[in-house]
Design an enzyme around this catalytic site. Sequence first.
Site, PDB file in Angstrom:
ATOM      1  N   TYR A  66       0.819  -1.217   0.000  1.00  0.00           N
ATOM      2  CA  TYR A  66       0.000   0.000   0.000  1.00  0.00           C
ATOM      3  C   TYR A  66       0.855   1.271   0.000  1.00  0.00           C
ATOM      4  O   TYR A  66       0.374   2.329   0.414  1.00  0.00           O
ATOM      5  CB  TYR A  66      -0.943  -0.005   1.201  1.00  0.00           C
ATOM      6  CG  TYR A  66      -2.141  -0.929   1.022  1.00  0.00           C
ATOM      7  CD1 TYR A  66      -3.138  -0.628   0.095  1.00  0.00           C
ATOM      8  CD2 TYR A  66      -2.275  -2.088   1.764  1.00  0.00           C
ATOM      9  CE1 TYR A  66      -4.235  -1.464  -0.078  1.00  0.00           C
ATOM     10  CE2 TYR A  66      -3.379  -2.927   1.601  1.00  0.00           C
ATOM     11  CZ  TYR A  66      -4.353  -2.607   0.676  1.00  0.00           C
ATOM     12  OH  TYR A  66      -5.448  -3.409   0.491  1.00  0.00           O
ATOM     13  N   ASN A  86     -13.324  -3.350   4.228  1.00  0.00           N
ATOM     14  CA  ASN A  86     -14.252  -3.497   3.108  1.00  0.00           C
ATOM     15  C   ASN A  86     -14.107  -4.807   2.332  1.00  0.00           C
ATOM     16  O   ASN A  86     -14.396  -4.873   1.143  1.00  0.00           O
ATOM     17  CB  ASN A  86     -14.172  -2.269   2.193  1.00  0.00           C
ATOM     18  CG  ASN A  86     -12.790  -2.062   1.620  1.00  0.00           C
ATOM     19  OD1 ASN A  86     -11.905  -2.872   1.844  1.00  0.00           O
ATOM     20  ND2 ASN A  86     -12.614  -0.987   0.879  1.00  0.00           N
ATOM     21  N   HIS A 145      -9.996  -6.617  -1.904  1.00  0.00           N
ATOM     22  CA  HIS A 145      -9.187  -5.724  -2.734  1.00  0.00           C
ATOM     23  C   HIS A 145      -9.374  -6.127  -4.190  1.00  0.00           C
ATOM     24  O   HIS A 145      -9.512  -7.318  -4.489  1.00  0.00           O
ATOM     25  CB  HIS A 145      -7.702  -5.863  -2.364  1.00  0.00           C
ATOM     26  CG  HIS A 145      -6.775  -5.197  -3.335  1.00  0.00           C
ATOM     27  ND1 HIS A 145      -6.501  -3.848  -3.280  1.00  0.00           N
ATOM     28  CD2 HIS A 145      -6.089  -5.677  -4.411  1.00  0.00           C
ATOM     29  CE1 HIS A 145      -5.679  -3.533  -4.273  1.00  0.00           C
ATOM     30  NE2 HIS A 145      -5.413  -4.630  -4.970  1.00  0.00           N
ATOM     31  N   GLU A 154       0.933  -6.234  -8.507  1.00  0.00           N
ATOM     32  CA  GLU A 154       0.389  -6.840  -7.282  1.00  0.00           C
ATOM     33  C   GLU A 154       0.421  -8.373  -7.356  1.00  0.00           C
ATOM     34  O   GLU A 154       0.736  -9.042  -6.364  1.00  0.00           O
ATOM     35  CB  GLU A 154      -1.033  -6.337  -7.054  1.00  0.00           C
ATOM     36  CG  GLU A 154      -1.064  -4.854  -6.704  1.00  0.00           C
ATOM     37  CD  GLU A 154      -2.455  -4.228  -6.740  1.00  0.00           C
ATOM     38  OE1 GLU A 154      -2.552  -3.024  -6.506  1.00  0.00           O
ATOM     39  OE2 GLU A 154      -3.445  -4.966  -6.991  1.00  0.00           O
TER      40      GLU A 154
END
Length: 154
Positions: free
Chosen positions: A66, A129, A132, A143
């Site tokens: 991140y 949430n 991702h 990623e």
Amino acid sequence: MSITEESVLLPKFRKMTTHRTFTMIKPDAVENGHIGGILEKITSAGFTIVAMKYTQLSKRDAQAFYAIHKERPFFDELVDFMTRGPIVSAILEKENAVEDFRALIGATNPEDAAEGTIRKLYATDIAENAVHGSDSDENAAIEGAFHFSGREIY
Ligand code: GDP
């Protein structure tokens, strides 16, 4: 072809970037028992799983993953959240994978997410949430390579 060329120099992810995206089922969704429900939504929507692992990020992993958010006020909170328990990380394949997966997961804040989206169904709030999803083909490749070696991608 040698093992070196096949597994290290030419990971399969790099060959089909535009048809792949990267996802994580985040610690909140794992804690709340939603791995099965989320994987069902993903495969029902036509995504094929080409790499998957159950793992836990270290602080260093999460800070690196991140890094783009390191100036944001919620950065430390995000790192604490993402490292507090195991996650499921995966590479998914489908035509138009990045865009279609972002539509399937819904808005960052579940209050704004469309009905039937994964975040609407399973997220707690804007921080926790549930999932991702990569936001571009370039980030999907970065990623995916962060989490998987070439020989873990099928
Ligand atoms: P995404 O692409 O929809 O995941 O959203 P972003 O790239 O903007 O944010 C990355 C992640 O940071 C989000 O998925 C949330 O887990 C977290 N996040 C975003 N906004 C906030 C916030 O206001 N507070 C906290 N604590 N976390 C946030």
